[in-house]
Motif scaffolding. Structure first.
Motif, mmCIF file in Angstrom:
data_model
loop_
_atom_site.group_PDB
_atom_site.id
_atom_site.type_symbol
_atom_site.label_atom_id
_atom_site.label_comp_id
_atom_site.label_asym_id
_atom_site.label_seq_id
_atom_site.Cartn_x
_atom_site.Cartn_y
_atom_site.Cartn_z
ATOM 1 N N LEU A 89 0.812 -1.213 0.000
ATOM 2 C CA LEU A 89 0.000 0.000 0.000
ATOM 3 C C LEU A 89 0.851 1.270 0.000
ATOM 4 O O LEU A 89 0.341 2.366 -0.242
ATOM 5 N N ALA A 92 0.607 3.971 -2.745
ATOM 6 C CA ALA A 92 -0.598 4.795 -2.686
ATOM 7 C C ALA A 92 -0.496 5.849 -1.591
ATOM 8 O O ALA A 92 -0.976 6.981 -1.735
ATOM 9 N N SER A 96 0.048 10.667 -1.600
ATOM 10 C CA SER A 96 -1.252 11.225 -1.204
ATOM 11 C C SER A 96 -1.221 11.713 0.236
ATOM 12 O O SER A 96 -0.831 12.856 0.499
ATOM 13 N N TRP A 213 2.576 5.970 -6.960
ATOM 14 C CA TRP A 213 1.540 6.272 -7.947
ATOM 15 C C TRP A 213 1.344 7.780 -8.006
ATOM 16 O O TRP A 213 2.043 8.543 -7.343
ATOM 17 N N GLU A 217 -4.374 8.593 -7.811
ATOM 18 C CA GLU A 217 -4.439 7.132 -7.713
ATOM 19 C C GLU A 217 -4.272 6.686 -6.271
ATOM 20 O O GLU A 217 -4.938 5.746 -5.805
ATOM 21 N N GLY A 218 -3.368 7.362 -5.546
ATOM 22 C CA GLY A 218 -3.134 7.002 -4.157
ATOM 23 C C GLY A 218 -4.356 7.224 -3.298
ATOM 24 O O GLY A 218 -4.757 6.351 -2.514
ATOM 25 N N TYR A 219 -4.960 8.401 -3.417
ATOM 26 C CA TYR A 219 -6.169 8.681 -2.633
ATOM 27 C C TYR A 219 -7.298 7.720 -2.994
ATOM 28 O O TYR A 219 -8.044 7.266 -2.120
ATOM 29 N N ARG A 220 -7.418 7.411 -4.274
ATOM 30 C CA ARG A 220 -8.486 6.490 -4.682
ATOM 31 C C ARG A 220 -8.303 5.117 -4.021
ATOM 32 O O ARG A 220 -9.264 4.512 -3.539
ATOM 33 N N GLU A 221 -7.057 4.641 -3.962
ATOM 34 C CA GLU A 221 -6.816 3.336 -3.352
ATOM 35 C C GLU A 221 -7.059 3.375 -1.849
ATOM 36 O O GLU A 221 -7.614 2.422 -1.271
#
Length: 391
Positions: A89, A92, A96, A213, A217-221
C-alpha cells in the motif's frame, strides 16, 4: 437506495475487522490488510491490535513482519499520525496522505527556523538539513538512532520554538524525511512497548522500493480500502480519516463508482459497488482493543458503536483509550493492575455470559502480556476510573 441499520454496521465489524474468534486471521500482515492500516503512535498498539485479530500470535511474529520480512512498514500519513501499512500500500500512501503531511510540515518548519533566527531562507535551510542527513545515512545501511544523527549533523542539533509554542529539534527533520518517504523507521532497538528506531534510507530498508503512484491514484486506493474495511461510512468520515478535503474524497468516490446507502441517523453512507450485500451474522463476540485501535478510530461519526459512552472512552483531545467490546458495541474499557493483571471496567450492564466472555479475554491478554505493563499517554475517563478502583 438500500438502508443499512446500525445493527448491520456492527455485524460487519467482527467479519471485516477479524475480531470474533471465527473470523480471526492467521498473521499480523493479514490483520493489517483487514484494517487498511494500524495506528502506531504508541508502539504497543500495533502488537495489541494484532493480538485481538490473530488466532495465535507472539511478539516475535509481529517483530518478524515489521523488521525481518518487512511486509509491514511504519509510515507517517493521515492527520500527521504514524501508521503501520502493508508494504504493497506504500505506493498509494506516499504521494497522497504522506505528501500532504510533508507539505504542511515543510511550511511550518521553514517558518519556524526563520523566526528562530537560524536563517533568512527557511526552505533552503531545510533542504540542506535533509541533504546532510541523507548523505549520513547513505553510509549507514544498518541505520542510525536519532541521537546519533543529531550528533553527526550539527545543522539539526538545534532547538527551535514552533508556531504552537512547542520546541522541536533533530527528530522533526527525521520525521519530515520519513513523511517524504526518503527514510523509514527501521529496527526498533527497544522492547515492543517503546519506540527506539534506527532511521534508515528507504532503499536500504526495502529491497524492492515500489514506485509511487499519482496522488489521485493514491487517494483512490486509500478510499477503496477504507470503504471495504469501514464502510458504510459518510463523506465526513472519509474526510476526517484521510485528513484530506471533500474534493479529494468526492473525486475518489466517483472514480470508484461507490454507491450510496441510507443510515439509521439519517445520513448518507457509501459502499463499494460490489459490497452492498449484508455480511454473515458473526454471532456473539467480545474483544479487548488497545488505545488508538483502528476500529475505534475508524469513523468521525461514532454513535452507532459508542452509544452514550463517547465521553468516557475518548480523552479530551479526541483519542480513544482502551475499549471492551461486545457484539459490535464499545461497552467499557480495560486496564492493568499493579501486578499486570488485565481488569475490565464496564459502563453498562451486560448478560452474565458476556461478562464471562470478557473475563476470559482479560485472562488471555494477561497471560499473553506475561507481566509486561503497557503505559500510555492516552488515558480516557473510563480508564482513569478503572485504575483508581483496581490499584
Amino acid at each position: 437506495m438500500r438502508h443499512v441499520t446500525d445493527a448491520e454496521r456492527r455485524a460487519r465489524l467482527a467479519v471485516r475487522h477479524a475480531l470474533a474468534p471465527d473470523f480471526r486471521v492467521a498473521s499480523p500482515t493479514a490483520a493489517t490488510r483487514a484494517m487498511t492500516a494500524l495506528h502506531a503512535t504508541e508502539p504497543a498498539t500495533v502488537y495489541l491490535s494484532c493480538w485481538a485479530r490473530v488466532a495465535s500470535l507472539t511478539v516475535s511474529d509481529v517483530d518478524r513482519a515489521l523488521y525481518e520480512d518487512r511486509r509491514l512498514v511504519k509510515q507517517l500519513a493521515m492527520r500527521r499520525t504514524l501508521f503501520v501499512f502493508p508494504h504493497e500500500l506504500l505506493p498509494a500512501v506516499w504521494p497522497s496522505a504522506s505528501a500532504r503531511v510533508a507539505g504542511t510540515e515543510r511550511a511550518r518548519m521553514a517558518k519556524d527556523v526563520v523566526k528562530a533566527g537560524l536563517t533568512d531562507d527557511g526552505d533552503g535551510w531545510l533542504d540542506q538539513a535533509r541533504e546532510e542527513v541523507l548523505a549520513l545515512l547513505a553510509d549507514a545501511p544498518q541505520g542510525l538512532a536519532a541521537i546519533d544523527a543529531r550528533r553527526a549533523v550539527p545543522r539539526i542539533d538545534v532547538k527551535v520554538e514552533g508556531t504552537a509554542g512547542e520546541v522541536w529539534s533533530a527528530p522533526r527533520v527525521l520525521t519530515h524525511l520519513g513523511a517524504t518517504a526518503d527514510i523509514v523507521r527501521g529496527v526498533n532497538t527497544g522492547r515492543f512497548t517503546t519506540s527506539q528506531p534506527r532511521w534508515t534510507l528507504t532503499r536500504h530498508w526495502l529491497d524492492d522500493v515500489p514506485p509511487p503512484w499519482s496522488a489521485g491514484e493514491g487517494y483512490r486506493e486509500l478510499v477503496r480500502r477504507w470503504l471495504y474495511s469501514f464502510g458504510p461510512g459518510t463523506e465526513d468520515d472519509l474526510v476526517w480519516w484521510l485528513g484530506a478535503t471533500k474534493t479529494i474524497v468526492r473525486r475518489a468516490l466517483a472514480e470508484l463508482e461507490a454507491v450510496t446507502v441510507s443510515l439509521d441517523d439519517g445520513t448518507t453512507g457509501w459502499l463499494l459497488p460490489d459490497d452492498v450485500a449484508a455480511v454473515a451474522d458473526p454471532g456473539e463476540w467480545v474483544a479487548l482493543l488497545p488505545v488508538l485501535d483502528p476500529t475505534v478510530m475508524g469513523w468521525r461519526g461514532r454513535d452507532f458503536y459508542l452509544g452514550p459512552h463517547r465521553e468516557q472512552l475518548f480523552e479530551g483531545r479526541g483519542n480513544a483509550g482502551t475499549t471492551a467490546w461486545a457484539n459490535g458495541r464499545a461497552i467499557g474499557s480495560w486496564v492493568q493492575d499493579d501486578a499486570g493483571v488485565v481488569r475490565v471496567h464496564l459502563l453498562e450492564s451486560v448478560p452474565a455470559s458476556t461478562q464471562r466472555a470478557l473475563a476470559n479475554e482479560a485472562t488471555r491478554l494477561t497471560e499473553w502480556l506475561d507481566g509486561v505493563r503497557i503505559g500510555t499517554g492516552y488515558v480516557s475517563p473510563a480508564m482513569r476510573v478503572a485504575s483508581n478502583t483496581t490499584g
